[in-house]
Scaffold this motif. Structure first.
Motif, PDB file in Angstrom:
ATOM      1  N   GLY A   1       0.816  -1.203   0.000  1.00  0.00           N
ATOM      2  CA  GLY A   1       0.000   0.000   0.000  1.00  0.00           C
ATOM      3  C   GLY A   1       0.850   1.252   0.000  1.00  0.00           C
ATOM      4  O   GLY A   1       2.073   1.200   0.129  1.00  0.00           O
ATOM      5  N   GLY A   2       0.181   2.385  -0.171  1.00  0.00           N
ATOM      6  CA  GLY A   2       0.911   3.647  -0.170  1.00  0.00           C
ATOM      7  C   GLY A   2       0.113   4.760  -0.800  1.00  0.00           C
ATOM      8  O   GLY A   2      -1.095   4.636  -1.020  1.00  0.00           O
ATOM      9  N   LEU A   3       0.809   5.836  -1.107  1.00  0.00           N
ATOM     10  CA  LEU A   3       0.207   7.017  -1.727  1.00  0.00           C
ATOM     11  C   LEU A   3       0.514   7.003  -3.214  1.00  0.00           C
ATOM     12  O   LEU A   3       1.679   6.839  -3.614  1.00  0.00           O
ATOM     13  N   VAL A   4      -0.514   7.198  -4.022  1.00  0.00           N
ATOM     14  CA  VAL A   4      -0.340   7.223  -5.462  1.00  0.00           C
ATOM     15  C   VAL A   4      -1.247   8.290  -6.047  1.00  0.00           C
ATOM     16  O   VAL A   4      -2.318   8.582  -5.500  1.00  0.00           O
ATOM     17  N   GLN A   5      -0.827   8.863  -7.154  1.00  0.00           N
ATOM     18  CA  GLN A   5      -1.646   9.862  -7.827  1.00  0.00           C
ATOM     19  C   GLN A   5      -2.746   9.184  -8.626  1.00  0.00           C
ATOM     20  O   GLN A   5      -2.596   8.025  -9.043  1.00  0.00           O
ATOM     21  N   PRO A   6      -3.840   9.885  -8.877  1.00  0.00           N
ATOM     22  CA  PRO A   6      -4.883   9.321  -9.742  1.00  0.00           C
ATOM     23  C   PRO A   6      -4.291   8.885 -11.077  1.00  0.00           C
ATOM     24  O   PRO A   6      -3.454   9.592 -11.663  1.00  0.00           O
ATOM     25  N   GLY A   7      -4.716   7.716 -11.526  1.00  0.00           N
ATOM     26  CA  GLY A   7      -4.166   7.145 -12.745  1.00  0.00           C
ATOM     27  C   GLY A   7      -2.963   6.257 -12.519  1.00  0.00           C
ATOM     28  O   GLY A   7      -2.513   5.572 -13.440  1.00  0.00           O
ATOM     29  N   GLY A   8      -2.440   6.268 -11.327  1.00  0.00           N
ATOM     30  CA  GLY A   8      -1.263   5.473 -11.009  1.00  0.00           C
ATOM     31  C   GLY A   8      -1.601   4.024 -10.686  1.00  0.00           C
ATOM     32  O   GLY A   8      -2.753   3.605 -10.767  1.00  0.00           O
ATOM     33  N   SER A   9      -0.569   3.275 -10.325  1.00  0.00           N
ATOM     34  CA  SER A   9      -0.715   1.837 -10.056  1.00  0.00           C
ATOM     35  C   SER A   9      -0.051   1.460  -8.740  1.00  0.00           C
ATOM     36  O   SER A   9       0.918   2.092  -8.313  1.00  0.00           O
ATOM     37  N   LEU A  10      -0.580   0.422  -8.151  1.00  0.00           N
ATOM     38  CA  LEU A  10       0.007  -0.205  -6.978  1.00  0.00           C
ATOM     39  C   LEU A  10      -0.202  -1.702  -7.081  1.00  0.00           C
ATOM     40  O   LEU A  10      -1.171  -2.156  -7.704  1.00  0.00           O
ATOM     41  N   ARG A  11       0.686  -2.457  -6.437  1.00  0.00           N
ATOM     42  CA  ARG A  11       0.525  -3.899  -6.365  1.00  0.00           C
ATOM     43  C   ARG A  11       0.561  -4.312  -4.900  1.00  0.00           C
ATOM     44  O   ARG A  11       1.565  -4.126  -4.221  1.00  0.00           O
ATOM     45  N   LEU A  12      -0.548  -4.876  -4.457  1.00  0.00           N
ATOM     46  CA  LEU A  12      -0.639  -5.375  -3.090  1.00  0.00           C
ATOM     47  C   LEU A  12      -0.274  -6.847  -3.052  1.00  0.00           C
ATOM     48  O   LEU A  12      -0.565  -7.586  -3.996  1.00  0.00           O
ATOM     49  N   SER A  13       0.331  -7.252  -1.952  1.00  0.00           N
ATOM     50  CA  SER A  13       0.652  -8.652  -1.727  1.00  0.00           C
ATOM     51  C   SER A  13       0.125  -9.072  -0.362  1.00  0.00           C
ATOM     52  O   SER A  13       0.061  -8.258   0.565  1.00  0.00           O
ATOM     53  N   CYS A  14      -0.223 -10.332  -0.252  1.00  0.00           N
ATOM     54  CA  CYS A  14      -0.660 -10.883   1.028  1.00  0.00           C
ATOM     55  C   CYS A  14      -0.122 -12.299   1.130  1.00  0.00           C
ATOM     56  O   CYS A  14      -0.480 -13.153   0.310  1.00  0.00           O
ATOM     57  N   ALA A  15       0.736 -12.520   2.102  1.00  0.00           N
ATOM     58  CA  ALA A  15       1.357 -13.824   2.285  1.00  0.00           C
ATOM     59  C   ALA A  15       0.803 -14.504   3.528  1.00  0.00           C
ATOM     60  O   ALA A  15       0.732 -13.883   4.602  1.00  0.00           O
ATOM     61  N   ALA A  16       0.437 -15.754   3.374  1.00  0.00           N
ATOM     62  CA  ALA A  16      -0.065 -16.550   4.496  1.00  0.00           C
ATOM     63  C   ALA A  16       1.061 -17.380   5.092  1.00  0.00           C
ATOM     64  O   ALA A  16       1.878 -17.952   4.357  1.00  0.00           O
ATOM     65  N   SER A  17       1.097 -17.425   6.401  1.00  0.00           N
ATOM     66  CA  SER A  17       2.090 -18.248   7.085  1.00  0.00           C
ATOM     67  C   SER A  17       1.458 -18.817   8.347  1.00  0.00           C
ATOM     68  O   SER A  17       0.346 -18.457   8.719  1.00  0.00           O
ATOM     69  N   GLY A  18       2.181 -19.729   8.971  1.00  0.00           N
ATOM     70  CA  GLY A  18       1.673 -20.342  10.193  1.00  0.00           C
ATOM     71  C   GLY A  18       1.366 -21.801   9.990  1.00  0.00           C
ATOM     72  O   GLY A  18       1.927 -22.459   9.107  1.00  0.00           O
ATOM     73  N   SER A  19       0.458 -22.310  10.787  1.00  0.00           N
ATOM     74  CA  SER A  19       0.143 -23.719  10.761  1.00  0.00           C
ATOM     75  C   SER A  19      -1.193 -23.961  10.064  1.00  0.00           C
ATOM     76  O   SER A  19      -2.239 -23.549  10.549  1.00  0.00           O
ATOM     77  N   PHE A  20      -1.141 -24.574   8.905  1.00  0.00           N
ATOM     78  CA  PHE A  20      -2.363 -24.927   8.190  1.00  0.00           C
ATOM     79  C   PHE A  20      -2.057 -26.023   7.191  1.00  0.00           C
ATOM     80  O   PHE A  20      -0.901 -26.216   6.809  1.00  0.00           O
ATOM     81  N   PHE A  21      -3.126 -26.697   6.751  1.00  0.00           N
ATOM     82  CA  PHE A  21      -2.971 -27.759   5.763  1.00  0.00           C
ATOM     83  C   PHE A  21      -3.024 -27.193   4.349  1.00  0.00           C
ATOM     84  O   PHE A  21      -2.199 -27.529   3.500  1.00  0.00           O
ATOM     85  N   ILE A  22      -4.002 -26.300   4.119  1.00  0.00           N
ATOM     86  CA  ILE A  22      -4.163 -25.753   2.774  1.00  0.00           C
ATOM     87  C   ILE A  22      -4.949 -24.446   2.849  1.00  0.00           C
ATOM     88  O   ILE A  22      -5.767 -24.251   3.740  1.00  0.00           O
ATOM     89  N   ILE A  23      -4.674 -23.563   1.903  1.00  0.00           N
ATOM     90  CA  ILE A  23      -5.417 -22.319   1.761  1.00  0.00           C
ATOM     91  C   ILE A  23      -6.330 -22.435   0.551  1.00  0.00           C
ATOM     92  O   ILE A  23      -5.875 -22.793  -0.548  1.00  0.00           O
ATOM     93  N   TYR A  24      -7.585 -22.128   0.721  1.00  0.00           N
ATOM     94  CA  TYR A  24      -8.523 -22.157  -0.403  1.00  0.00           C
ATOM     95  C   TYR A  24      -8.721 -20.749  -0.958  1.00  0.00           C
ATOM     96  O   TYR A  24      -7.766 -20.131  -1.385  1.00  0.00           O
ATOM     97  N   ASP A  25      -9.945 -20.255  -0.935  1.00  0.00           N
ATOM     98  CA  ASP A  25     -10.213 -18.942  -1.516  1.00  0.00           C
ATOM     99  C   ASP A  25      -9.406 -17.844  -0.812  1.00  0.00           C
ATOM    100  O   ASP A  25      -9.257 -17.846   0.406  1.00  0.00           O
ATOM    101  N   MET A  26      -8.899 -16.932  -1.623  1.00  0.00           N
ATOM    102  CA  MET A  26      -8.212 -15.749  -1.098  1.00  0.00           C
ATOM    103  C   MET A  26      -8.868 -14.523  -1.718  1.00  0.00           C
ATOM    104  O   MET A  26      -9.111 -14.485  -2.939  1.00  0.00           O
ATOM    105  N   ASP A  27      -9.202 -13.564  -0.895  1.00  0.00           N
ATOM    106  CA  ASP A  27      -9.948 -12.394  -1.341  1.00  0.00           C
ATOM    107  C   ASP A  27      -9.287 -11.103  -0.863  1.00  0.00           C
ATOM    108  O   ASP A  27      -8.566 -11.091   0.126  1.00  0.00           O
ATOM    109  N   TRP A  28      -9.585 -10.049  -1.594  1.00  0.00           N
ATOM    110  CA  TRP A  28      -9.228  -8.695  -1.156  1.00  0.00           C
ATOM    111  C   TRP A  28     -10.513  -7.926  -0.874  1.00  0.00           C
ATOM    112  O   TRP A  28     -11.427  -7.899  -1.704  1.00  0.00           O
ATOM    113  N   TYR A  29     -10.566  -7.305   0.279  1.00  0.00           N
ATOM    114  CA  TYR A  29     -11.650  -6.415   0.665  1.00  0.00           C
ATOM    115  C   TYR A  29     -11.060  -5.025   0.878  1.00  0.00           C
ATOM    116  O   TYR A  29      -9.843  -4.863   1.028  1.00  0.00           O
TER     117      TYR A  29
END
Length: 122
Positions: free
Chosen positions: A9-37
């Motif tokens: 995330g960050g500050l961008v001017q109108p018309g600009g671009s950003l790329r968000l990332s979200c990494a999962a870690s910890g104890s789990f068997f599998i990750i299914y659906d991943m969403d951005w809100y």
């Protein structure tokens, strides 16, 4: 337990671009659906985009053609490429992931990240 860590995330001017990332870690068997809100001040949290483990994606009408969601299952990471950003896209963006804790546990857990701020302003 699943930890989701967003970045990009960050500050961008109108018309600009950003790329968000979200990494999962910890104890789990599998990750299914991943969403951005996202949630803007005074507004309800809304679904921006979602992607299944197999790669099927869906988008809110307001971002279709501008945002692209993708994921890397090997890294348990989801991305949101945001192009042609508008002031109305400004919000805190949250990552959500549905996880299965073990092969024997059928119930899926609902996991949230801490959010990353996106500001669109000239």
């Amino acid at each position: 337990q699943v930890q989701l860590v967003e970045s990009g995330g960050g500050l961008v001017q109108p018309g600009g671009s950003l790329r968000l990332s979200c990494a999962a870690s910890g104890s789990f068997f599998i990750i299914y659906d991943m969403d951005w809100y996202r949630q803007a001040p005074g507004k309800q949290r809304e679904l921006v985009a979602g992607i299944s483990r197999s790669g099927n994606s869906n988008y809110a009408d307001s971002v279709k053609g501008r945002f692209t969601i993708s994921r890397d299952n090997a890294k348990d990471t989801v991305y949101l490429q945001m192009n042609n950003l508008k002031p109305e896209d400004a919000a805190v963006y949250y990552c959500n992931a549905k996880s299965q804790s073990s092969r024997a546990t059928l119930r899926l857990a609902d996991n949230w990240g801490q959010g990353t701020q996106v500001t669109v302003s000239s």
